[in-house]
Design an enzyme around this catalytic site. Sequence first.
Site, PDB file in Angstrom:
ATOM      1  N   TYR A  49       0.847  -1.192   0.000  1.00  0.00           N
ATOM      2  CA  TYR A  49       0.000   0.000   0.000  1.00  0.00           C
ATOM      3  C   TYR A  49       0.883   1.243   0.000  1.00  0.00           C
ATOM      4  O   TYR A  49       1.838   1.334   0.756  1.00  0.00           O
ATOM      5  CB  TYR A  49      -0.888   0.001   1.250  1.00  0.00           C
ATOM      6  N   LYS A  63       4.023   9.077   8.895  1.00  0.00           N
ATOM      7  CA  LYS A  63       3.707   8.492  10.208  1.00  0.00           C
ATOM      8  C   LYS A  63       4.630   8.959  11.353  1.00  0.00           C
ATOM      9  O   LYS A  63       4.427  10.043  11.869  1.00  0.00           O
ATOM     10  CB  LYS A  63       3.614   6.981  10.076  1.00  0.00           C
ATOM     11  N   ASP A  90       9.197   2.847   0.069  1.00  0.00           N
ATOM     12  CA  ASP A  90       8.138   3.508   0.822  1.00  0.00           C
ATOM     13  C   ASP A  90       8.328   3.119   2.284  1.00  0.00           C
ATOM     14  O   ASP A  90       7.880   2.062   2.726  1.00  0.00           O
ATOM     15  CB  ASP A  90       6.768   3.064   0.291  1.00  0.00           C
TER      16      ASP A  90
HETATM   17  C1  LIG Z   1       0.101   4.832   5.754  1.00  0.00           C
HETATM   18  C2  LIG Z   1       0.897   4.559   4.554  1.00  0.00           C
HETATM   19  C3  LIG Z   1       0.892   5.423   3.440  1.00  0.00           C
HETATM   20  C4  LIG Z   1      -0.056   6.579   3.313  1.00  0.00           C
HETATM   21  O1  LIG Z   1       0.155   7.542   4.271  1.00  0.00           O
HETATM   22  P1  LIG Z   1      -1.061   8.548   4.600  1.00  0.00           P
HETATM   23  O2  LIG Z   1      -0.451   9.520   5.546  1.00  0.00           O
HETATM   24  O3  LIG Z   1      -2.138   7.708   5.204  1.00  0.00           O
HETATM   25  O4  LIG Z   1      -1.472   9.157   3.321  1.00  0.00           O
HETATM   26  C5  LIG Z   1       1.762   5.169   2.404  1.00  0.00           C
HETATM   27  N1  LIG Z   1       2.585   4.118   2.435  1.00  0.00           N
HETATM   28  C6  LIG Z   1       2.604   3.251   3.478  1.00  0.00           C
HETATM   29  C7  LIG Z   1       3.565   2.118   3.469  1.00  0.00           C
HETATM   30  C8  LIG Z   1       1.734   3.435   4.549  1.00  0.00           C
HETATM   31  O5  LIG Z   1       1.715   2.556   5.546  1.00  0.00           O
END
Ligand SMILES: *Cc1c(COP(=O)(O)O)cnc(C)c1O
Length: 429
Positions: A146, A269, A241
């Site tokens: 994701y 995060k 990511d």
């Molecule tokens: C949470 C998450 C995102 C998206 O971040 P948001 O602040 O919710 O837009 C992207 N990549 C990973 C791996 C995530 O866990």
Amino acid sequence: MKLQFTKSKRLYKTAQGLMPGGVNSPVRSFNAVNGTPVFIAKAKGAYTYDEDGNKFIDYMSSWGPLILGHADPDVVREIKKAAEKGTSYGAPCENEVSIAKLIVKSFPGIDMIRMTNSGTEATMSSVRLARAYTKRDYIVKFEGCYHGHADYLLVQAGSGATTFGTPSSPGVPKSFTDKTLLAKYNDIDSVERLFKKYGDKIAAVILEPVAANMGVVPPQKGFLKSLRKITKRAGALLIFDEVITGFRLGMGGAQKAYGVVPDITCLGKIIGGGLPVGAFGGGKDIMSMVAPVGPMYQAGTLSGNPLAMAAGIATLTKLNQRGNYKKLKELTENLVEGLQDIITKLEIKASINSVESMFTLFFTDPAPHDYGSALTSDTKKYSKFFENLLCAGIMFPPSQFEAVFLSLSHTERDVNKTLNGLYRSLKNL
Ligand SMILES: *Cc1c(COP(=O)(O)O)cnc(C)c1O
């Protein structure tokens, strides 16, 4: 003891008329566990308290950011101090420089950084950057990874999307995802095949170096190194990511832990300490493509927001104190080992994937190594387990395909209490 959720249920009813599903982000609805959401009134340390006065040991940690726990006194103090000095300037401020310094120092793959307001923005911009830099269009992503909700990344995207059985989403024109190629996590042959066919057209491979949105699925030995080799050979960029793994796996994220340096890194995060944030960074030559130095446009009214920066700096500074990661890891190991003992004792078909201070209990065995194997989990069982656990005052993530996150606020005592709750919850399945 049966918990009452009267006030949460009432709020939920009203909320459903005002917001789709009564929530501002789908997984919060507890749809994935056939429940109704618990409305949180306040949170402190390792605990959340709902509107009905129920107390929970919290293992969602707001989906990862709160590695110090809720309302950490140092973080709260810095946010207050920052707020007194104004909440946004639309002009640069010192805190942006301070957090950039902290991040650049920690991440081998980052020489320069651009802050955003969410992880979604970070991944979206990182793909644009890779395309601008390589002058190529195709990207490779992995099933079950994701990367936020940008159109062309919302393909087989794990997390909420997995939960609701919609691999992608209506509203995304086919032409928007035409240039998104799908590979299988931990399957290097699936990547090689794509490169054989599209080699000189691929701008980047993007992945979660440790997948955490199909539940936690660690990379197999050599997987990340092979990706590094393949992309380098083909003149494509490697994007990590690290929105979850950044500062979760240690100060240098997964890239330091696994010794593989990507070209572009996405963060979010933890670096916002619980405030809305994201960031992407890389080497100087690549980042020099970004406006105003380069031609690749990217911007944000509230990017580098002084409150978010203050919360982030306070979080990273405290996290970096000696022994903290060791403490987090040991605490998690105690919980995971205890849980494994329970599974063995009760002879339940389940397995655990665990990396540093995050893990997922899968109702399948052996432990998943990719999206397909993660999907063999018994989600009905997870729902029941989640509900049992909730009634024991323990909040796990409300979906099989998410990670449990420990924080520095969790104690040995919390872990022991949790193990008791886990035993009862699993026994009563
Ligand atoms: C949470 C998450 C995102 C998206 O971040 P948001 O602040 O919710 O837009 C992207 N990549 C990973 C791996 C995530 O866990």
